[in-house]
Enzyme design. Sequence first.
Site, PDB file in Angstrom:
ATOM      1  CG  ASP A 118     -29.028  82.728  68.689  1.00 41.45           C
ATOM      2  OD1 ASP A 118     -28.584  83.884  68.626  1.00 41.45           O
ATOM      3  OD2 ASP A 118     -28.868  81.881  67.793  1.00 41.45           O
ATOM      4  CG  HIS A 134     -31.730  91.554  68.541  1.00 43.99           C
ATOM      5  ND1 HIS A 134     -31.529  92.574  67.662  1.00 43.99           N
ATOM      6  CD2 HIS A 134     -31.302  90.426  67.930  1.00 43.99           C
ATOM      7  CE1 HIS A 134     -31.012  92.088  66.544  1.00 43.99           C
ATOM      8  NE2 HIS A 134     -30.858  90.790  66.677  1.00 43.99           N
TER       9      HIS A 134
HETATM   10  C1  SDX Z   1     -27.883  87.222  67.554  1.00 43.38           C
HETATM   11  O1  SDX Z   1     -27.262  91.624  65.426  1.00 43.38           O
HETATM   12  C2  SDX Z   1     -28.016  90.652  65.096  1.00 43.38           C
HETATM   13  O2  SDX Z   1     -28.960  90.782  64.343  1.00 43.38           O
HETATM   14  C3  SDX Z   1     -27.659  89.331  65.765  1.00 43.38           C
HETATM   15  C4  SDX Z   1     -28.558  88.192  65.375  1.00 43.38           C
HETATM   16  C5  SDX Z   1     -28.417  87.848  63.922  1.00 43.38           C
HETATM   17  O3  SDX Z   1     -29.357  87.255  63.360  1.00 43.38           O
HETATM   18  O4  SDX Z   1     -27.309  88.089  63.385  1.00 43.38           O
HETATM   19  O5  SDX Z   1     -29.916  88.533  65.645  1.00 43.38           O
HETATM   20  C6  SDX Z   1     -28.215  86.925  66.146  1.00 43.38           C
HETATM   21  O6  SDX Z   1     -26.732  87.445  67.857  1.00 43.38           O
HETATM   22  C7  SDX Z   1     -28.995  87.300  68.563  1.00 43.38           C
HETATM   23  C8  SDX Z   1     -28.479  87.690  69.972  1.00 43.38           C
HETATM   24  C9  SDX Z   1     -27.934  86.422  70.628  1.00 43.38           C
HETATM   25  N1  SDX Z   1     -27.270  86.756  71.895  1.00 43.38           N
HETATM   26  C10 SDX Z   1     -27.806  86.412  73.103  1.00 43.38           C
HETATM   27  O7  SDX Z   1     -28.910  85.870  73.241  1.00 43.38           O
HETATM   28  C11 SDX Z   1     -26.918  86.735  74.284  1.00 43.38           C
HETATM   29  C12 SDX Z   1     -27.736  87.422  75.372  1.00 43.38           C
HETATM   30  N2  SDX Z   1     -28.147  88.735  74.853  1.00 43.38           N
HETATM   31  C13 SDX Z   1     -27.367  89.881  75.257  1.00 43.38           C
HETATM   32  O8  SDX Z   1     -26.029  89.683  75.535  1.00 43.38           O
HETATM   33  C14 SDX Z   1     -27.757  91.191  74.587  1.00 43.38           C
HETATM   34  O9  SDX Z   1     -29.112  91.256  74.615  1.00 43.38           O
HETATM   35  C15 SDX Z   1     -27.218  91.496  73.204  1.00 43.38           C
HETATM   36  C16 SDX Z   1     -25.748  91.411  73.143  1.00 43.38           C
HETATM   37  C17 SDX Z   1     -27.833  90.568  72.224  1.00 43.38           C
HETATM   38  C18 SDX Z   1     -27.649  92.922  72.859  1.00 43.38           C
HETATM   39  O10 SDX Z   1     -27.229  93.702  73.882  1.00 43.38           O
HETATM   40  P1  SDX Z   1     -26.983  95.291  73.737  1.00 43.38           P
HETATM   41  O11 SDX Z   1     -27.902  95.889  72.728  1.00 43.38           O
HETATM   42  O12 SDX Z   1     -25.514  95.540  73.556  1.00 43.38           O
HETATM   43  O13 SDX Z   1     -27.480  95.776  75.111  1.00 43.38           O
HETATM   44  P2  SDX Z   1     -26.552  95.972  76.368  1.00 43.38           P
HETATM   45  O14 SDX Z   1     -25.533  94.867  76.461  1.00 43.38           O
HETATM   46  O15 SDX Z   1     -26.081  97.381  76.347  1.00 43.38           O
HETATM   47  O16 SDX Z   1     -27.599  95.760  77.596  1.00 43.38           O
HETATM   48  C19 SDX Z   1     -28.494  96.807  77.947  1.00 43.38           C
HETATM   49  C20 SDX Z   1     -29.063  96.398  79.302  1.00 43.38           C
HETATM   50  C21 SDX Z   1     -27.964  95.991  80.290  1.00 43.38           C
HETATM   51  O17 SDX Z   1     -28.478  96.237  81.602  1.00 43.38           O
HETATM   52  P3  SDX Z   1     -27.967  97.607  82.349  1.00 43.38           P
HETATM   53  O18 SDX Z   1     -26.440  97.501  82.419  1.00 43.38           O
HETATM   54  O19 SDX Z   1     -28.416  98.753  81.437  1.00 43.38           O
HETATM   55  O20 SDX Z   1     -28.651  97.547  83.683  1.00 43.38           O
HETATM   56  O21 SDX Z   1     -29.883  95.221  79.121  1.00 43.38           O
HETATM   57  C22 SDX Z   1     -29.348  94.155  79.890  1.00 43.38           C
HETATM   58  C23 SDX Z   1     -27.885  94.504  80.127  1.00 43.38           C
HETATM   59  O22 SDX Z   1     -27.417  93.839  81.286  1.00 43.38           O
HETATM   60  N3  SDX Z   1     -29.477  92.934  79.089  1.00 43.38           N
HETATM   61  C24 SDX Z   1     -29.826  91.763  79.584  1.00 43.38           C
HETATM   62  C25 SDX Z   1     -29.826  90.895  78.486  1.00 43.38           C
HETATM   63  N4  SDX Z   1     -29.479  91.553  77.371  1.00 43.38           N
HETATM   64  C26 SDX Z   1     -29.245  92.842  77.755  1.00 43.38           C
HETATM   65  N5  SDX Z   1     -30.140  91.358  80.834  1.00 43.38           N
HETATM   66  C27 SDX Z   1     -30.457  90.046  80.985  1.00 43.38           C
HETATM   67  N6  SDX Z   1     -30.482  89.146  79.982  1.00 43.38           N
HETATM   68  C28 SDX Z   1     -30.172  89.537  78.730  1.00 43.38           C
HETATM   69  N7  SDX Z   1     -30.201  88.634  77.743  1.00 43.38           N
END
Ligand code: SDX
Length: 380
Positions: A316, A261
């Site tokens: 989720d 998140h």
């Molecule tokens: C919702 O904003 C809200 O409040 C949203 C929500 C709401 O109520 O409206 O809470 C609802 O959208 C919840 C989120 C649902 N999405 C997912 O579950 C999809 C999987 N999650 C990710 O894609 C991610 O965690 C995000 C998009 C939710 C947040 O990502 P960020 O803050 O943009 O972080 P990032 O993409 O910059 O990642 C930082 C690092 C990366 O690794 P490095 O490149 O630094 O090595 O963390 C890793 C990412 O690869 N990472 C994950 C991960 N999420 C981030 N690695 C593995 N699994 C994951 N789920």
Amino acid sequence: MTEDVVVHKGLEGIYVTESSLSYIDGLAGKVYVRGYDLTELAMKSSYEEVAYLLIYGKLPNKREYYNWVEAISKNYGIEEGMKKILREIPRWNSPLDVLKYSLLTIGLWDKEQNRLDKDALYDKIVNILGKTPTILAAWYRISNDLDIIEPRDDLNYAANFLYMVRGEHVEEDAKALDTDLILHIEHGMNASAFAGLVTISTLSDIYSAVTSAINTLKGPLHGGAAGAALKQFREIGSPENAEKYVEEKLSRKERIMGFGHRVYKTYDPRAKVLKEMLMKMDLKGEAKNLFEIALRVEEICMERLCKTKRICPNVDFYAGILYVHLGFPIEYGPAIFALSRIGGWIAHILEYLESPRLIRPRHKYVGPIGLKYVPLEERE
Ligand code: SDX
């Protein structure tokens, strides 16, 4: 030209407006809606009551509450023309796409759709809140070659939606869905809420603003994750396969759906409520199997992601399992999320309209300047 500016891709860490709708304590894993702990509201309140709280800034008294519920239920019905359109839409469309399209269509039947004054907006709010569950339920029935079931005015928002889908009322299921809808109703400046603000900041209309929001919710990084998490559990197939699946995903730098998140750096409190609720339910068949897989994935990822990288379960991760238990196909996850978040989007839109400011950020230009035009015949 390329002044020395800092680009905040994704507006990460940028505060775009002031709001009193909700506060997310990402480190403590708490979320407050108008000052109330959302998890307490989820256990004790109702979707309509929390929608009122969000939109009007206080919990309604008895008179306000019953007037509010009555005003919404008076708008449950959808026009015959809307039903005709729903019957014409190709069945392969996802429920969320149908809902996106239908929210704009509700506006087509409102000849004053462009009015943004308080009185007009009240009618539009109860119109949108009343019709959204009816449209989604009607699509469920039509896409399954079933007759549309008309809404009942003695059931609340969650119960009525389930009744219009199933044709029967089961109190325990309606309460579980009501809890889920409250948990999803509002969550700060998430991508879909922001999209709604961008649209209303140009003084467009409320139907267009909620449609911008729902279009944004669709992506798997946001509201699409409930369906993506379920798909992930299905791919895993059994708890025994979870470890191998997670390791392979992470080694390919792929993401575990339902984890991570932008704001929470600990367990999403909403996911906790959903998990505990599912623990107490008599899950059967696929829902039971998916839940057992999810529990194993959580156990592995708490070690591999949450404790080490603060990438923890979000709302989720478990939500889709409740929807499967309630009998919905996997693709209904984002649509049920939208059915809830419509209340939060409306609250954000109204709050922003109190002191609107056109949202028009800048970008750092990194392209060329002053190129000479070469006529077509002279170009290689
Ligand atoms: C919702 O904003 C809200 O409040 C949203 C929500 C709401 O109520 O409206 O809470 C609802 O959208 C919840 C989120 C649902 N999405 C997912 O579950 C999809 C999987 N999650 C990710 O894609 C991610 O965690 C995000 C998009 C939710 C947040 O990502 P960020 O803050 O943009 O972080 P990032 O993409 O910059 O990642 C930082 C690092 C990366 O690794 P490095 O490149 O630094 O090595 O963390 C890793 C990412 O690869 N990472 C994950 C991960 N999420 C981030 N690695 C593995 N699994 C994951 N789920």
